[in-house]
Design a protein around this motif. Structure first.
Motif, PDB file in Angstrom:
ATOM      1  N   LEU A  40       0.831  -1.199   0.000  1.00 35.32           N
ATOM      2  CA  LEU A  40       0.000   0.000   0.000  1.00 35.32           C
ATOM      3  C   LEU A  40       0.861   1.242   0.000  1.00 35.32           C
ATOM      4  O   LEU A  40       0.536   2.252  -0.625  1.00 35.32           O
ATOM      5  N   ALA A  41       1.984   1.138   0.718  1.00 34.45           N
ATOM      6  CA  ALA A  41       2.849   2.308   0.792  1.00 34.45           C
ATOM      7  C   ALA A  41       3.458   2.618  -0.568  1.00 34.45           C
ATOM      8  O   ALA A  41       3.680   3.775  -0.908  1.00 34.45           O
ATOM      9  N   LYS A  42       3.691   1.600  -1.359  1.00 32.37           N
ATOM     10  CA  LYS A  42       4.189   1.823  -2.717  1.00 32.37           C
ATOM     11  C   LYS A  42       3.146   2.572  -3.530  1.00 32.37           C
ATOM     12  O   LYS A  42       3.450   3.531  -4.222  1.00 32.37           O
ATOM     13  N   GLY A  43       1.941   2.144  -3.438  1.00 28.86           N
ATOM     14  CA  GLY A  43       0.838   2.891  -3.991  1.00 28.86           C
ATOM     15  C   GLY A  43       0.802   2.996  -5.502  1.00 28.86           C
ATOM     16  O   GLY A  43       0.494   4.041  -6.040  1.00 28.86           O
ATOM     17  N   ASP A  44       1.111   1.946  -6.214  1.00 25.98           N
ATOM     18  CA  ASP A  44       1.036   2.020  -7.666  1.00 25.98           C
ATOM     19  C   ASP A  44      -0.199   1.305  -8.191  1.00 25.98           C
ATOM     20  O   ASP A  44      -0.208   0.785  -9.284  1.00 25.98           O
ATOM     21  N   ASN A  45      -1.177   1.299  -7.401  1.00 27.46           N
ATOM     22  CA  ASN A  45      -2.379   0.606  -7.853  1.00 27.46           C
ATOM     23  C   ASN A  45      -3.293   1.599  -8.556  1.00 27.46           C
ATOM     24  O   ASN A  45      -3.538   2.695  -8.074  1.00 27.46           O
ATOM     25  N   ILE A  85      -6.763   7.515  -0.983  1.00 29.13           N
ATOM     26  CA  ILE A  85      -5.817   7.743   0.124  1.00 29.13           C
ATOM     27  C   ILE A  85      -6.474   7.381   1.452  1.00 29.13           C
ATOM     28  O   ILE A  85      -5.889   6.698   2.307  1.00 29.13           O
ATOM     29  N   ASP A 108      -6.683   3.728   1.832  1.00 30.20           N
ATOM     30  CA  ASP A 108      -5.386   3.142   2.145  1.00 30.20           C
ATOM     31  C   ASP A 108      -5.046   3.349   3.616  1.00 30.20           C
ATOM     32  O   ASP A 108      -4.539   2.459   4.287  1.00 30.20           O
TER      33      ASP A 108
END
Lengths: 644, 138
Positions: free
Chosen positions: B37-42, B52, B55
């Motif tokens: 989730l921290a990467k957040g490339d979805n 946000i 998440d």
């Protein structure tokens, strides 16, 4: 087609040629701008034949979609269709769409089935920084949750470590080493009954083990910092096993108002609680107390059942928590169960207190209470410890006597005798009977020793005794003459009878009426006096002329017979006659020869008859010197032996 | 030693193993998900702010899951301790034999002391009885 000609096709130029120079170069007209084009097209519109134009435009649009087939179109392709056909189609479509739009609008206007919301215009893309901040916030929130959890674990750990909190599992281990525990679903359940020790009591002794709340432990620790650390365990005992219980045994004289007396005395001062509160109490003490309650209940239930079953000559009574049994005529044994539950103390605390004040002095018999406990424990032990050989698969087996009965060819009577078992109540009654017999015998012997001063009566109680058997040795002797003569007899005190073994080897069985013992001792005392006098006389050189222990003359004695003896001095000139009657005492007579008052009469003329001895004269013993009867007799004999 | 355990005990021990594995796995998985989730490339169709917010909540829930798994492991440790304490019959038997030995020696001691005391008292009683019955004070 042999004469076919190649035709070159060229796409029409888009821009019009403005001029052609002399060298053949074409100069194109500049394309029209949008506005110029529009103006040009507007000039072209002929509104009178707008439909046709429309059709043409449409045709052009269609043809432009299909560039390849454009050239192949035959010029009359429009003729196959009705020239207004497409127009009509378009119009119809337009009509349909407009009517649908009108419907939608009318539905939307009503706002019942449909609402028209304005569509928000696409928001501008948020900047990437917002996303980063959002992620940062999310991560920090997640981290906070994790730290929170860690903190909680650490806090509980450090609190235990630094404040020296007791560990639940260590306490549980200690509990497990001492008590039976098992886990039933989510709770830990223990058993404090004596089942495994051989008890067959139906009441269960289940208790529950829980973890003590930590704040309570901390509170307890702060209250008594110096005391022992509180336990991390909490033990819950069923309410019927709480409190304190004991069996009280009381021996008392029979009372008229039996029932009232017993009921009031059943509230014997029971200590309300163990020291300390229920919560403060260590689990070990709590469980032991509960176990004791269970044991007392079992004991009492067993005794009560036996009291009802036994058919004694005077039936035993069970009233409430009290059993009454007659031990000896006039003497009752009261066995009571005192159970002080904290619940019922609230109601009658004052009652208990007043009772306690009165019945405090009424001390109960600790020895018999202890015996009762011992008896039940022996029963438990016998239930689990069967003599070998017994089947390995089961704890049951014949007793040793029964297994010997086969080889020994025991008959029915013997087998029946084997199957008889003394009940606890019978045994305790026997013990109580023995206790009373012993007390009474002691009393009788002591009072006789006080009453009879002359021969000393020394009784020695034997220390080796069983609960229903004891033995006393009685020595009768005179002070200073114990080497000369001593009469000893042994009295074996049983449950309801006494067995006396006298000096002459005779065995006498006496009943519980202690007058019999008293009479026997008195007889023995007078017999002793007679034999002692004879022994002293032998020592002094006197001669025993005659003795009789059962004299037929004189008044009839209430106990025994009178005895007498006749002694003669070494020279034969003095005689002493002693007559001993238990009811009167000892009388001593003396006679001497030659008699001083011998006068020659007509009948007895010869002088020699004066040596026959004169009439016996009684000696006033009480006026004589001497410590005791034997001493007096010795002095008397010494005095009479002199030749003066 | 563990061959002849009854079936339910066997099942219980197995459940302890699965609990351990499940909890550790849950910790790992939740941690991985948080990292993802921290990467957040979805790519999703949701609004950016909504995404946000979602998440954030998901991360919190996953963090709470890790904490829960940790506490569940603590509970497992305590359960295993409890199981060991309650079912460790050899050590209980040892404790019982030790206790009974202790009490037997204590009993013998008490018996001996009582016997010697009784002997002393009996001897003294004999003398005292002698003295009492031969004295004039009765």
């Amino acid at each position: 087609m042999a004469n076919s000609v190649n035709i070159s096709i060229e796409a029409p130029i888009e821009n019009q040629i403005q001029e052609i120079t002399y060298d053949g170069q074409e100069i194109y007209q500049a394309p029209l701008s949008m506005s110029e084009n529009l103006a040009r097209l507007a000039q072209k519109i002929d509104f009178s034949k707008a439909d046709d134009d429309y059709c043409n435009i449409k045709k052009e649009g269609e043809s432009s979609t299909d560039v390849k087939s454009e050239e192949d179109k035959d010029p009359g392709y429009q003729s196959s269709l009705w020239p207004w056909d497409s127009v009509r189609n378009k119009l119809r479509n337009a009509l349909t769409e407009v009517s649908v739009l009108a419907d939608v609008l009318s539905i939307a206007k009503e706002k019942r089935y449909m609402v028209l919301d304005p569509i928000q215009a696409e928001q501008p893309e948020s900047r990437p920084m917002v996303q980063v901040y959002g992620r940062k916030k999310a991560l920090s929130a997640a981290g906070a949750v994790l730290l929170n959890g860690v903190e909680r674990l650490r806090a509980s750990e450090t609190m235990r470590m630094t404040r020296n909190m007791p560990d639940f599992h260590i306490d549980l281990l200690r509990l497990r080493q001492n008590w039976r525990l098992k886990k039933v679903s989510n709770t830990i359940v223990g058993d404090l009954s004596y089942r495994t020790a051989g008890s067959k009591f139906s009441q269960t002794g289940v208790f529950e083990v829980t973890k003590a709340p930590e704040d309570q432990i901390a509170q307890a620790m702060s209250l008594n910092a110096s005391g022992p650390a509180p336990s991390a365990l909490r033990v819950t005992v069923p309410p019927e096993l709480q409190g304190v219980a004991f069996i009280s045994v009381l021996c008392q004289k029979e009372q008229e108002d039996v029932v009232t007396a017993t009921i009031s005395s059943s509230a014997i001062n029971c200590p309300g609680t163990l020291f300390g509160d229920g919560a403060d109490l260590h689990w070990q003490q709590k469980l032991e107390a509960a176990q004791n309650v269970l044991f007392c209940k079992e004991l009492f239930a067993r005794l009560a059942a036996e009291a009802v079953q036994l058919d004694a000559s005077i039936p035993h009574m069970v009233v409430g928590n009290q059993i009454m049994a007659t031990v000896l005529p006039g003497i009752q044994l009261l066995i009571g169960l005192c159970h002080n539950n904290r619940q019922n103390t609230n109601g009658n605390t004052d009652n208990v207190k007043t009772e306690g004040a009165t019945s405090n002095k009424n001390e109960h018999d600790h020895v018999l209470e202890h015996s009762l406990h011992q008896l039940l424990r022996a029963v438990h032990h016998a239930n689990t410890h069967h003599p070998f050989p017994h089947p390995a698969t089961g704890p049951l087996g014949p007793s040793k006597r029964r297994s010997l009965a086969g080889p020994m060819a025991a008959d029915r009577y013997e087998l029946l005798e084997m199957s008889k078992e003394q009940s606890l109540l019978e045994q305790i009654i026997q013990q109580a009977q023995h206790f009373f017999m012993r007390r009474r015998s002691e009393y009788v012997l002591d009072t006789i020793a006080k009453e009879v001063k002359d021969p000393l009566i020394v009784s020695h109680w034997n220390a080796l005794n069983s609960p229903t058997q004891s033995c006393v040795k009685i020595n009768i002797m005179a002070n200073g003459y114990d080497a000369v003569c001593r009469t000893s007899l042994v009295v074996a005190v049983g449950e309801k009878t006494l067995k006396c073994i006298c000096r002459d080897g005779k065995v006498r069985h006496l009943s519980y009426e202690l007058q019999e013992l008293r009479d026997l001792i008195y007889c023995q005392v007078y017999q002793h006096q007679m034999t002692a006098v004879q022994a002293v006389a032998r020592c002094m050189g006197w001669q025993l002329l005659a003795s009789s222990s059962h004299l037929g003359s004189g008044p009839v004695e209430p106990l025994g017979n009178a005895s007498s003896c006749l002694l003669a001095s070494p020279y034969g000139d003095r005689m002493i006659a002693i007559r001993c009657e238990p009811s009167v005492g000892i009388q001593v007579f003396i006679a001497q020869s030659p008699k001083k008052d011998f006068y020659v009469s007509e009948l007895v003329q010869d002088k020699k008859w004066e040596y026959l001895g004169g009439a016996f004269k009684e000696v006033k013993l009480e006026k004589m010197e001497g410590k005791n009867f034997l001493n007096k007799m010795e002095l008397l004999m010494a005095c009479l032996s002199s030749t003066s | 030693m563990h061959r002849n355990l009854p079936q339910n005990k066997e099942a219980l021990l197995k459940s302890y193993t699965t609990r351990l594995k499940d909890d550790v796995k849950s910790m790992l998985e939740n941690f991985e998900e948080i990292i993802k989730l921290a990467k957040g490339d979805n790519e999703s169709q949701l609004n950016r702010m909504t995404q946000i917010e979602q998440d954030t909540f998901e991360m919190q829930v996953r963090a709470a899951n890790i904490v829960r798994a940790g506490e569940s492991l603590m509970k497992l440790v305590s359960d295993i301790k409890q199981y060991l304490i309650l079912n460790d019959f050899p050590s209980v038997n040892e404790a019982i034999t030790q206790n009974s030995k202790l009490f037997r020696t204590k009993q013998q001691e008490c018996d001996q002391k009582l016997m010697s005391l009784r002997d002393d008292i009996a001897a003294d009683l004999y003398d005292l009885e002698d003295e009492y019955f031969t004295s004039i004070y009765k």
